[in-house]
Design an enzyme around this catalytic site. Structure first.
Site, PDB file in Angstrom:
ATOM      1  N   ARG A 155     -71.812  -1.164  17.713  1.00  0.00           N
ATOM      2  CA  ARG A 155     -71.654  -2.295  18.633  1.00  0.00           C
ATOM      3  C   ARG A 155     -72.727  -3.367  18.432  1.00  0.00           C
ATOM      4  O   ARG A 155     -72.623  -4.472  18.957  1.00  0.00           O
ATOM      5  CB  ARG A 155     -71.609  -1.825  20.092  1.00  0.00           C
ATOM      6  CG  ARG A 155     -72.901  -1.328  20.643  1.00  0.00           C
ATOM      7  CD  ARG A 155     -72.677  -0.643  21.978  1.00  0.00           C
ATOM      8  NE  ARG A 155     -72.331  -1.563  23.063  1.00  0.00           N
ATOM      9  CZ  ARG A 155     -73.198  -2.343  23.688  1.00  0.00           C
ATOM     10  NH1 ARG A 155     -74.464  -2.354  23.338  1.00  0.00           N
ATOM     11  NH2 ARG A 155     -72.812  -3.125  24.675  1.00  0.00           N
ATOM     12  N   ASP A 170     -78.067  -6.242  27.541  1.00  0.00           N
ATOM     13  CA  ASP A 170     -77.823  -4.859  27.935  1.00  0.00           C
ATOM     14  C   ASP A 170     -79.091  -4.147  28.371  1.00  0.00           C
ATOM     15  O   ASP A 170     -80.177  -4.523  27.968  1.00  0.00           O
ATOM     16  CB  ASP A 170     -77.256  -4.060  26.754  1.00  0.00           C
ATOM     17  CG  ASP A 170     -75.804  -4.362  26.507  1.00  0.00           C
ATOM     18  OD1 ASP A 170     -75.155  -4.829  27.448  1.00  0.00           O
ATOM     19  OD2 ASP A 170     -75.352  -4.124  25.383  1.00  0.00           O
TER      20      ASP A 170
END
Ligand code: SAH
Length: 245
Positions: A155, A170
């Site tokens: 990712r 994140d």
């Protein structure tokens, strides 16, 4: 990036590759994932991959010759990673380090080796570049660990998730836990979305999010604050907190 996953249970791993973002990343050619059955390298009549341990004791041990044949058959690799509870704890830094391999020219290749039973004959350590644990608990096999590495690293490869920005905020990427997210409805069973988020005032929203990330990290994972770059403004905010976020 090419990943080769070596496992005694390919059927556990393959379905993971057939859905969602991993499937899309494979389809777009951003990553390639090959799953190989370690049993194919047994090279003996009964396809034996494990035997009883030298020195006695419970359980079975995976044979070093079989596993090393599987590793070597996977081809040239930039990293051969053994999943084991005795490995270095995996975290976002490791994920970033491994994903960064893919920014150099040419295809990069990670080989992920999954153990089962009591694990693999310790001599396998001479044939891997690193040993990784996904946490302080013992699983029944390395397959989930391999998938954790696959997800966490892929990712970060450009194009795999849509907004390049979305992973920069994140949890852990900033060194802090993520700020809380909300979407419609604005009111749910008396629980209201924080008003600031509906204000349209982007600078204020960003400041609120930063403060939420700081407060949550202080309350839930104060250990993370040590490894994080904090501005004087951040520090002032943290000082004013009682850690109740
Ligand atoms: N006897 C071993 C555990 C074997 S568990 C020990 O105590 O260290 C069987 C396999 O599951 C291991 O070979 C490893 O590949 C995988 N595994 C179990 N827990 C894991 C963890 N926390 N991280 C990564 N792999 C793990």
């Amino acid at each position: 990036m090419k990943y080769t996953i070596l496992t005694l249970f390919p059927g556990l791993v393959r379905p993971w590759l057939e859905e969602a973002l991993i499937q899309k990343a494979i389809e777009k050619g951003l990553i390639e994932v090959e799953v190989r059955d370690i049993r194919d390298y047994a090279n003996n009549k009964h396809n034996i991959v494990d035997e009883t341990p030298y020195g006695g004791g419970a359980g079975m041990v995976m044979k070093v010759d079989v596993v090393v044949r599987a590793i070597e058959a996977a081809g040239e690799a930039d990293e051969v990673i053994l999943l084991t509870p005795a490995g270095r704890p995996f975290n976002q830094r490791t994920a970033e380090e491994l994903a960064a391999l893919s920014s150099d020219q040419g295809r990069k290749h990670l080989v992920l080796v999954c153990g089962r039973y009591e694990g693999i004959d310790a001599r396998v350590e001479q044939f891997v570049t690193r040993e990784v644990s996904i946490g302080d608990y013992v699983l029944m096999g390395g397959e989930l660990g391999a998938l954790v590495l696959l997800e966490a690293t892929s990712r970060l490869i450009p194009g795999v998730i849509k907004e390049a920005e979305s992973h920069q905020q994140d949890s852990f990427s900033t060194g802090l836990l993520d700020y809380p997210h909300y979407t419609r409805p604005a009111s749910f069973r008396g629980l209201e979305v924080p008003e600031i988020l509906i204000s349209g005032h982007h600078a204020k929203i960003n400041e609120w999010r930063r403060r939420q990330a700081l407060s949550r990290t202080k309350a839930r994972r104060p250990d993370l604050l040590n490894g994080t770059e904090l501005t004087p403004k951040d520090l002032a905010w943290l000082d004013a907190q009682d850690g109740s976020a």
